[in-house]
Design a protein around this motif. Structure first.
Motif, mmCIF file in Angstrom:
data_model
loop_
_atom_site.group_PDB
_atom_site.id
_atom_site.type_symbol
_atom_site.label_atom_id
_atom_site.label_comp_id
_atom_site.label_asym_id
_atom_site.label_seq_id
_atom_site.Cartn_x
_atom_site.Cartn_y
_atom_site.Cartn_z
ATOM 1 N N GLY A 41 -86.314 -52.144 -84.532
ATOM 2 C CA GLY A 41 -85.318 -51.094 -84.618
ATOM 3 C C GLY A 41 -85.878 -49.692 -84.467
ATOM 4 N N TYR A 42 -87.065 -49.473 -85.004
ATOM 5 C CA TYR A 42 -87.693 -48.167 -84.887
ATOM 6 C C TYR A 42 -87.942 -47.824 -83.421
ATOM 7 C CZ TYR A 42 -91.179 -44.482 -85.199
ATOM 8 O OH TYR A 42 -91.865 -43.305 -85.043
ATOM 9 N N ASP A 43 -88.516 -48.776 -82.657
ATOM 10 C CA ASP A 43 -88.771 -48.538 -81.233
ATOM 11 C C ASP A 43 -87.467 -48.330 -80.457
ATOM 12 O OD1 ASP A 43 -91.510 -48.680 -81.545
ATOM 13 O OD2 ASP A 43 -91.651 -50.770 -80.879
ATOM 14 N N LEU A 57 -78.686 -54.121 -75.148
ATOM 15 C CA LEU A 57 -78.574 -55.451 -75.759
ATOM 16 C C LEU A 57 -79.383 -55.391 -77.043
ATOM 17 C CD1 LEU A 57 -79.093 -57.699 -72.616
ATOM 18 C CD2 LEU A 57 -76.949 -57.056 -73.699
ATOM 19 N N LEU A 58 -78.730 -55.627 -78.167
ATOM 20 C CA LEU A 58 -79.321 -55.327 -79.460
ATOM 21 C C LEU A 58 -79.260 -56.515 -80.409
ATOM 22 C CD1 LEU A 58 -80.352 -53.080 -81.444
ATOM 23 C CD2 LEU A 58 -77.939 -52.571 -81.895
ATOM 24 N N ASP A 59 -80.430 -56.951 -80.872
ATOM 25 C CA ASP A 59 -80.515 -57.991 -81.891
ATOM 26 C C ASP A 59 -80.155 -57.370 -83.243
ATOM 27 O OD1 ASP A 59 -81.095 -60.378 -83.219
ATOM 28 O OD2 ASP A 59 -83.253 -60.040 -83.217
ATOM 29 N N ILE A 60 -79.603 -58.177 -84.142
ATOM 30 C CA ILE A 60 -79.230 -57.656 -85.458
ATOM 31 C C ILE A 60 -80.404 -57.691 -86.429
ATOM 32 C CG2 ILE A 60 -77.870 -58.129 -87.534
ATOM 33 C CD1 ILE A 60 -75.507 -58.646 -85.835
ATOM 34 N N ARG A 61 -81.055 -58.838 -86.547
ATOM 35 C CA ARG A 61 -82.143 -58.977 -87.527
ATOM 36 C C ARG A 61 -83.482 -58.718 -86.864
ATOM 37 N NH1 ARG A 61 -80.505 -63.694 -91.687
ATOM 38 N NH2 ARG A 61 -78.816 -62.508 -92.638
ATOM 39 N N MET A 62 -84.076 -57.583 -87.248
ATOM 40 C CA MET A 62 -85.361 -57.175 -86.693
ATOM 41 C C MET A 62 -86.186 -56.488 -87.774
ATOM 42 S SD MET A 62 -84.264 -55.462 -83.106
ATOM 43 C CE MET A 62 -83.203 -54.298 -83.954
ATOM 44 N N PRO A 63 -87.485 -56.406 -87.553
ATOM 45 C CA PRO A 63 -88.328 -55.662 -88.488
ATOM 46 C C PRO A 63 -88.118 -54.152 -88.338
ATOM 47 C CG PRO A 63 -89.657 -56.621 -86.722
ATOM 48 C CD PRO A 63 -88.254 -57.083 -86.524
#
Length: 113
Positions: A41-43, A57-63
């Motif tokens: 998410g930071y990147d 295109l965005l994943d929900i669960r990320m570091p």
């Protein structure tokens, strides 16, 4: 998805799963699209400050920062504030998917029903 202009799509692909990134990025590049990859998410938030994208295109669960927080941040910025965002998730029913939908974006689940 077909683009009507002559320039290629510029897509931001945000996912921490290397296999998902490989599959999606290879297919989009095969179609002639330009793909920028963010692994967390930071990147993703940083990339949204640097470039304008035609699609995210965005994943929900990320570091680092989850996709819902990234989506809120994207929507609050001028550069990609109106860029279409598709949420990718292997989650079935969850509060995070509901949050993404409340933000007015489409969600696409990659999990089998």
């Amino acid at each position: 998805m077909t683009q009507t202009t002559t320039r290629p799509w510029h897509v931001l692909l945000v996912d921490d799963d290397p296999l998902v990134v490989k599959v999606y990025a290879e297919r989009m590049r095969y179609e002639g699209w330009t793909v920028t990859v963010a692994r967390d998410g930071y990147d993703a938030a940083h990339e949204c400050l640097r470039s304008r994208f035609d699609l995210i295109l965005l994943d929900i669960r990320m570091p680092m920062q989850n996709g819902v927080d990234v989506l809120k941040e994207i929507r609050g910025r001028g550069v990609n504030g109106q860029t279409p965002v598709y949420v990718l998730t292997s989650l079935g029913d969850s509060e995070e998917v509901d949050d993404a939908m409340r933000l007015g974006r489409k969600a696409s689940s990659t999990s089998p029903k």
